[in-house]
Every structure is written in structure tokens, then in C-alpha cells.
Design a protein around this motif. Structure first.
Motif, PDB file in Angstrom:
ATOM      1  N   TRP A 300      93.128  26.333 -27.234  1.00  0.00           N
ATOM      2  CA  TRP A 300      92.210  25.337 -26.509  1.00  0.00           C
ATOM      3  C   TRP A 300      92.050  23.783 -26.853  1.00  0.00           C
ATOM      4  O   TRP A 300      91.992  22.920 -26.213  1.00  0.00           O
ATOM      5  CB  TRP A 300      90.920  25.898 -26.094  1.00  0.00           C
ATOM      6  N   PHE A 301      92.023  23.812 -28.332  1.00  0.00           N
ATOM      7  CA  PHE A 301      91.855  22.353 -28.704  1.00  0.00           C
ATOM      8  C   PHE A 301      92.633  22.256 -30.072  1.00  0.00           C
ATOM      9  O   PHE A 301      93.484  23.033 -30.319  1.00  0.00           O
ATOM     10  CB  PHE A 301      90.048  22.538 -29.320  1.00  0.00           C
ATOM     11  N   SER A 302      92.520  20.960 -30.204  1.00  0.00           N
ATOM     12  CA  SER A 302      93.060  20.680 -31.754  1.00  0.00           C
ATOM     13  C   SER A 302      92.266  20.829 -32.970  1.00  0.00           C
ATOM     14  O   SER A 302      90.965  20.708 -32.520  1.00  0.00           O
ATOM     15  CB  SER A 302      93.885  19.493 -31.694  1.00  0.00           C
ATOM     16  N   ASN A 303      92.773  21.331 -34.139  1.00  0.00           N
ATOM     17  CA  ASN A 303      91.942  21.596 -35.368  1.00  0.00           C
ATOM     18  C   ASN A 303      92.086  20.290 -36.265  1.00  0.00           C
ATOM     19  O   ASN A 303      93.008  19.879 -36.548  1.00  0.00           O
ATOM     20  CB  ASN A 303      92.283  22.960 -35.854  1.00  0.00           C
ATOM     21  N   LYS A 304      90.680  19.675 -36.549  1.00  0.00           N
ATOM     22  CA  LYS A 304      90.687  18.886 -37.533  1.00  0.00           C
ATOM     23  C   LYS A 304      89.227  18.706 -38.046  1.00  0.00           C
ATOM     24  O   LYS A 304      88.563  19.237 -37.401  1.00  0.00           O
ATOM     25  CB  LYS A 304      91.168  17.513 -36.901  1.00  0.00           C
ATOM     26  N   PRO A 305      89.081  17.840 -38.983  1.00  0.00           N
ATOM     27  CA  PRO A 305      87.617  17.943 -39.457  1.00  0.00           C
ATOM     28  C   PRO A 305      86.692  17.326 -38.461  1.00  0.00           C
ATOM     29  O   PRO A 305      87.094  16.314 -37.631  1.00  0.00           O
ATOM     30  CB  PRO A 305      87.754  16.825 -40.770  1.00  0.00           C
ATOM     31  N   LEU A 306      85.577  17.717 -38.146  1.00  0.00           N
ATOM     32  CA  LEU A 306      84.749  17.381 -37.208  1.00  0.00           C
ATOM     33  C   LEU A 306      84.372  15.913 -36.952  1.00  0.00           C
ATOM     34  O   LEU A 306      84.416  15.232 -35.804  1.00  0.00           O
ATOM     35  CB  LEU A 306      83.341  18.004 -37.202  1.00  0.00           C
ATOM     36  N   LYS A 307      84.497  15.133 -38.207  1.00  0.00           N
ATOM     37  CA  LYS A 307      84.204  13.644 -37.949  1.00  0.00           C
ATOM     38  C   LYS A 307      85.299  13.171 -37.197  1.00  0.00           C
ATOM     39  O   LYS A 307      84.874  11.880 -36.830  1.00  0.00           O
ATOM     40  CB  LYS A 307      84.019  13.056 -39.342  1.00  0.00           C
ATOM     41  N   GLN A 308      86.406  13.542 -37.175  1.00  0.00           N
ATOM     42  CA  GLN A 308      87.384  12.972 -36.553  1.00  0.00           C
ATOM     43  C   GLN A 308      87.539  13.101 -34.796  1.00  0.00           C
ATOM     44  O   GLN A 308      88.406  12.563 -34.170  1.00  0.00           O
ATOM     45  CB  GLN A 308      88.677  13.280 -37.066  1.00  0.00           C
ATOM     46  N   TYR A 309      86.637  13.782 -34.545  1.00  0.00           N
ATOM     47  CA  TYR A 309      86.466  14.129 -33.030  1.00  0.00           C
ATOM     48  C   TYR A 309      85.804  12.752 -32.369  1.00  0.00           C
ATOM     49  O   TYR A 309      84.819  12.507 -32.956  1.00  0.00           O
ATOM     50  CB  TYR A 309      85.832  15.387 -32.482  1.00  0.00           C
ATOM     51  N   THR A 310      86.350  12.359 -31.025  1.00  0.00           N
ATOM     52  CA  THR A 310      85.846  11.532 -30.404  1.00  0.00           C
ATOM     53  C   THR A 310      84.689  12.087 -29.777  1.00  0.00           C
ATOM     54  O   THR A 310      84.541  13.453 -29.355  1.00  0.00           O
ATOM     55  CB  THR A 310      86.434  10.717 -29.374  1.00  0.00           C
ATOM     56  N   PRO A 311      83.466  11.645 -29.093  1.00  0.00           N
ATOM     57  CA  PRO A 311      82.433  12.009 -28.323  1.00  0.00           C
ATOM     58  C   PRO A 311      83.195  12.855 -27.124  1.00  0.00           C
ATOM     59  O   PRO A 311      82.578  13.771 -26.886  1.00  0.00           O
ATOM     60  CB  PRO A 311      81.555  10.875 -27.832  1.00  0.00           C
ATOM     61  N   GLY A 312      84.039  11.850 -26.481  1.00  0.00           N
ATOM     62  CA  GLY A 312      84.641  12.804 -25.455  1.00  0.00           C
ATOM     63  C   GLY A 312      85.170  14.112 -25.716  1.00  0.00           C
ATOM     64  O   GLY A 312      85.215  15.075 -25.081  1.00  0.00           O
ATOM     65  N   GLU A 313      85.982  14.134 -26.572  1.00  0.00           N
ATOM     66  CA  GLU A 313      86.689  15.583 -27.311  1.00  0.00           C
ATOM     67  C   GLU A 313      85.537  16.627 -27.598  1.00  0.00           C
ATOM     68  O   GLU A 313      85.516  17.649 -27.176  1.00  0.00           O
ATOM     69  CB  GLU A 313      87.528  15.108 -28.529  1.00  0.00           C
ATOM     70  N   LEU A 314      84.212  16.258 -28.254  1.00  0.00           N
ATOM     71  CA  LEU A 314      83.337  16.879 -28.382  1.00  0.00           C
ATOM     72  C   LEU A 314      82.764  17.480 -27.101  1.00  0.00           C
ATOM     73  O   LEU A 314      82.499  18.807 -26.958  1.00  0.00           O
ATOM     74  CB  LEU A 314      82.206  16.220 -29.366  1.00  0.00           C
ATOM     75  N   LYS A 315      82.629  16.587 -26.148  1.00  0.00           N
ATOM     76  CA  LYS A 315      82.224  17.006 -24.811  1.00  0.00           C
ATOM     77  C   LYS A 315      83.110  18.108 -24.337  1.00  0.00           C
ATOM     78  O   LYS A 315      82.470  19.073 -23.684  1.00  0.00           O
ATOM     79  CB  LYS A 315      81.996  15.731 -24.126  1.00  0.00           C
ATOM     80  N   THR A 316      84.414  17.969 -24.430  1.00  0.00           N
ATOM     81  CA  THR A 316      85.426  18.799 -23.598  1.00  0.00           C
ATOM     82  C   THR A 316      85.211  20.224 -24.264  1.00  0.00           C
ATOM     83  O   THR A 316      85.162  21.245 -23.838  1.00  0.00           O
ATOM     84  CB  THR A 316      86.897  18.440 -23.878  1.00  0.00           C
ATOM     85  N   ILE A 317      84.920  20.112 -25.936  1.00  0.00           N
ATOM     86  CA  ILE A 317      84.837  21.614 -26.362  1.00  0.00           C
ATOM     87  C   ILE A 317      83.685  22.087 -25.941  1.00  0.00           C
ATOM     88  O   ILE A 317      83.741  23.661 -25.745  1.00  0.00           O
ATOM     89  CB  ILE A 317      84.871  21.311 -28.273  1.00  0.00           C
ATOM     90  N   ALA A 318      82.636  21.560 -25.800  1.00  0.00           N
ATOM     91  CA  ALA A 318      81.324  22.094 -25.551  1.00  0.00           C
ATOM     92  C   ALA A 318      81.582  22.676 -23.979  1.00  0.00           C
ATOM     93  O   ALA A 318      80.856  23.805 -23.761  1.00  0.00           O
ATOM     94  CB  ALA A 318      80.320  21.103 -25.487  1.00  0.00           C
ATOM     95  N   GLU A 319      82.232  21.896 -23.138  1.00  0.00           N
ATOM     96  CA  GLU A 319      82.150  22.301 -21.788  1.00  0.00           C
ATOM     97  C   GLU A 319      83.079  23.638 -21.849  1.00  0.00           C
ATOM     98  O   GLU A 319      82.661  24.520 -21.021  1.00  0.00           O
ATOM     99  CB  GLU A 319      82.668  21.141 -20.993  1.00  0.00           C
ATOM    100  N   ARG A 320      84.164  23.575 -22.681  1.00  0.00           N
ATOM    101  CA  ARG A 320      85.096  24.603 -22.520  1.00  0.00           C
ATOM    102  C   ARG A 320      84.537  26.067 -23.052  1.00  0.00           C
ATOM    103  O   ARG A 320      84.610  27.122 -22.305  1.00  0.00           O
ATOM    104  CB  ARG A 320      86.263  24.411 -23.319  1.00  0.00           C
TER     105      ARG A 320
END
Ligand code: FAD
Length: 394
Positions: A300-320
Motif C-alpha cells: 500500500w505505501f512506500s517504506n522510509k523513515p517517518l521524518k521523510q513523509y509529507t503531511p499529505g502522505e501521512l494523511k493517506t496512510i492514516a486513511e488507508r
């Protein structure tokens, strides 16, 4: 020719309860079943420990074309009445969760209880006996069966639904209903696992087969259940999935909140702030199993250290994770379904007596009717209550 006051077809949960209760009223009762053993579903139920009722049984635990139909019978023979019977026979039991009462030992304790009640009241049970035809007569009904001709005043159809044919399920009750001019509401498998064919999803389910996730919120068509889900090599199962399957129609989307007890946007923001160097996979492995976290992130997502995610990407992760949407290919069908939805239309049956409104002396009880309970002991409670109600009038 055999003659009896009450003939019950089906020695399952509802039929046995009706037989014992009617015989205790002094009626001559004969129960016929084509199977070689009474109450096979009782024996198989609750994983061998029979979830025989639910402490919180209410009419809104049932699906039916007429949601009011079950109220009268459920009010006259409640979960407390059945618990009283269980206590009378000294059957040890416990609450597993959510009010679900299970035998401490074996399901056979419940079957033996019912058979003892039948024997004590003098109800006769004949197994391995098929019914070939039924005819209405002036005084009641005349049946041709493996026992020869049987005449009765009251005829009770307690042949259950279509689920698990290997346990003796047949459409016989529906056939009788049709013969006597009753309308049938379309039947379909309920409390049944979903199958998944979408290749990506199917791989996820197969890889995670055997993994269960606790307390997911599964929703469809305005209904929600919070319970465990289980990945299987065919798709999805577990209590929350079985519950929602009764509300699902082909093509409908099922919504799964994998973490309903966590405020995910808040949790992800905190993790980013406090553990920004940790990878998403590592963090999710604290909420799921390591394997599941890896598979979810990989698909579902790409894997990377959390600090590298944009707010939009984090929102997508939470929604999914909080609203995983999927369209099951289908269900496993009657082969594994616990119940059959639909059946004899309750509009043509008295909710008080369970007698046909079309044919005096003909009764329908249990699962053959269009009344289906949630998972958790409700289906047996309906069988006991409807069997008991009809027994007062046969
Ligand atoms: P049944 O108990 O199915 O009885 C019908 C009887 O009719 C059977 O004995 C059958 O042999 C007989 N019959 C059928 N056709 C004919 C015919 N042509 N001629 C003569 N006899 C016939 N519910 C719960 O509440 N708790 C649980 O833990 C639970 N676990 C379950 C586990 C499994 C695997 C399954 C399949 C179901 C489970 N259920 C449970 C559902 C529950 O078993 C049923 O809702 C309930 O048994 C319905 O009772 P009934 O008397 O209407 O039908």
C-alpha cells in the motif's frame, strides 16, 4: 397408520425445543428427521462448545423482512429461560465475551439436555426417516413417510436453512411452504467468510492466512461490528467479517478500520516528531504483526523513515489503515455458512403462535423462517424461543 397430535419435521434446535414443550403440555408428539442423529448442528456449533444464547439478546440482533416479527416469541422465552433450563440440568457454562454463553465442556451437553426434556415429557423421536409427501385433511395432515402413513392435527416445520448440507440441511421446509401457498423471500448464505479474487488482495490474504487482527471495525450498508478479522487463503473471515456478511450484497464495498481505537493522524504525527528516524514498517510492527506490517507497507505505501513523509502522505496512510475499502468477490456460500438469510415470509405467519396464516394447523419455527440472528448465540435463542412459542398452540 400412525396417529399423533403434533408432528414435527426436523429434530434440530427448534424442533426439539418445540417437542419437549408441547409434550410437557400433554400433547402426543412425534418428531421425524431424515438424518441419522438429532441436533447435528448443535453438536458442531460454537467450535464444539455451543454458544447456546446471549445475555444481551434483543430483537435488534435479528435480520428479517419484518423486524418486529421476532419480538413476541423472544419476549415469551428469553435467554434467562434457557439459562434456567441449562442450570436445571447442571450444564456448566461461561461467558466468553459480549454476552456469548458457551458450554464449559461440549456442545453435546445441550443436545443431551434437549433429548432428556423430550424423553421426560414423552415426545417420540424417529431418525433416518424421510417424509415423501404431505396432504391437508379435514382433521389436520396426512404424511407419507418411511414409517408409512402418519396423521396429525398440527404439523410443525422445523427443518432449518440451507447451510452445511453435509449436516442434513435441505430445502424441504421451503418446499412445504411453497406447496401450501406461502411466499419465500430469497435465500442467501449468512455469517459466512468472504472470498477475494483481486490478485493483489488475494496475495495479501494468502500470505497472511491464519493471521487475525483484533477489534477491527467492519462496516457495510450502514451496519458496523467491532470484532476480530482473520485472513484466510480464500479471503477474509473472523467474527467481524461473518457478522457483516449478513448485510453484504454482491458488489457492495466493505470498509475495514484496522485500528479503530487509535487516533491515527495523531499517532503518526507523534511518531514523526519523536521517532522520525524509524521506518514506517518498524512502527507499524508495533500495531500489527511484523509480517503484516511489512506486507501492508509493501503493497500500500512506500517504506522510509517517518521524518521523510509529507503531511499529505501521512494523511493517506492514516486513511488507508482506518478505511480499507474492498469489494469481496463473493462468499464461501452454504458450504461453510452458519445460517441462511431469507426463507418463509413472516408476513404470512402469526408472530404469536408461529402458525401459518394461510393453512390452519401448519407451523414454521427456527431458521426456515425469514429471521436470522447475529453471530453470538442469537440463532439458537431464536430456535428456542420460536419452538417454545409454537408449542403453546400446537
Ligand atoms: P437445524 O438445527 O438446522 O435443524 C433442522 C433439522 O431438520 C436437522 O436435524 C435436519 O436433519 C432436519 N431436516 C432437514 N431437512 C429434512 C427433511 N427433508 N426431512 C427430515 N428432516 C430434515 N447458532 C448459535 O446461536 N450459536 C452457535 O454457536 C452456532 N454455531 C453454529 C455452527 C455451525 C457450524 C453452524 C452451521 C451453525 C451454527 N449456528 C449457531 C446456527 C444454528 O445452528 C442454527 O441457526 C440452528 O441450528 C437453527 O435451528 P433449526 O432447528 O431451525 O434448524
Amino acid at each position: 397408520m400412525l396417529q399423533t397430535d403434533v408432528l414435527i419435521i426436523g429434530a434440530g434446535a427448534a424442533g426439539l425445543m418445540c417437542a419437549a414443550t408441547a409434550a410437557a403440555r400433554g400433547r402426543r408428539v412425534l418428531v421425524l428427521d431424515h438424518a441419522n442423529k438429532a441436533g447435528k448442528k448443535i453438536l458442531m456449533s460454537g467450535g464444539g462448545r455451543c454458544n447456546f444464547t446471549n445475555l444481551y439478546c434483543e430483537p435488534n440482533n435479528f435480520l428479517s423482512g419484518n423486524p418486529h416479527f421476532c419480538k413476541s416469541a423472544l419476549a415469551r422465552f428469553t435467554q434467562w429461560d434457557f439459562i434456567g433450563l441449562v442450570a436445571k440440568h447442571g450444564v456448566p457454562y461461561h461467558e466468553k465475551k459480549l454476552g456469548q454463553l458457551f458450554c464449559d465442556n461440549k456442545s453435546s451437553d445441550i443436545l443431551e439436555l434437549l433429548l432428556a426434556e423430550c424423553a421426560e415429557a414423552g415426545a417420540q423421536i424417529r431418525l433416518d426417516t424421510a417424509v415423501h409427501s404431505i396432504e391437508k385433511t379435514a382433521g389436520g395432515f396426512l404424511l407419507q413417510s418411511d414409517l408409512g402413513e402418519v396423521a396429525c392435527q398440527s404439523l410443525v416445520i422445523a427443518t432449518g436453512g440451507l447451510s452445511i448440507p453435509t449436516l442434513g440441511a435441505t430445502g424441504f421446509g421451503y418446499q412445504v411452504a411453497r406447496q401450501f401457498g406461502h411466499e419465500l423471500l430469497p435465500t442467501r448464505a449468512g455469517l459466512v467468510p468472504f472470498t477475494i479474487t483481486d490478485p493483489q488482495l488475494k496475495t495479501l490474504c494468502t500470505e497472511l492466512s491464519g493471521t487475525s487482527v483484533e477489534d477491527c471495525r467492519v462496516s457495510c450498508n450502514g451496519q458496523s461490528f467491532v470484532e476480530n478479522i482473520l485472513f484466510t487463503h480464500r479471503g477474509l473471515s473472523g467474527p467481524a467479517i461473518l457478522q457483516i456478511s449478513s448485510y453484504w450484497q454482491p458488489g457492495d464495498t466493505v470498509h475495514i478500520d484496522l485500528l479503530p481505537h487509535i487516533d491515527l493522524p495523531e499517532w503518526l504525527a507523534t511518531q514523526q516528531r519523536e521517532r522520525g528516524n524509524s521506518e514506517l514498517k518498524t512502527l507499524l510492527a508495533e500495531l500489527f504483526t511484523k509480517k503484516m506490517a511489512t506486507l501492508l507497507v509493501d503493497s500500500w505505501f512506500s517504506n522510509k523513515p517517518l521524518k521523510q513523509y509529507t503531511p499529505g502522505e501521512l494523511k493517506t496512510i492514516a486513511e488507508r489503515l482506518s478505511d480499507w475499502q474492498l469489494v469481496p468477490a463473493g462468499t464461501e456460500g452454504y458450504r461453510t455458512a452458519e445460517v441462511t438469510l431469507g426463507g418463509v415470509n413472516t408476513d404470512e405467519v402469526s408472530s404469536k403462535t408461529l402458525e401459518s396464516l394461510k393453512v390452519p394447523g401448519l407451523y414454521f419455527i427456527g431458521e426456515v423462517l425469514d429471521v436470522t440472528g447475529h453471530l453470538g448465540g442469537f440463532n439458537f435463542q431464536w430456535a428456542w424461543a420460536s419452538g417454545y412459542a409454537a408449542a403453546q398452540y400446537v
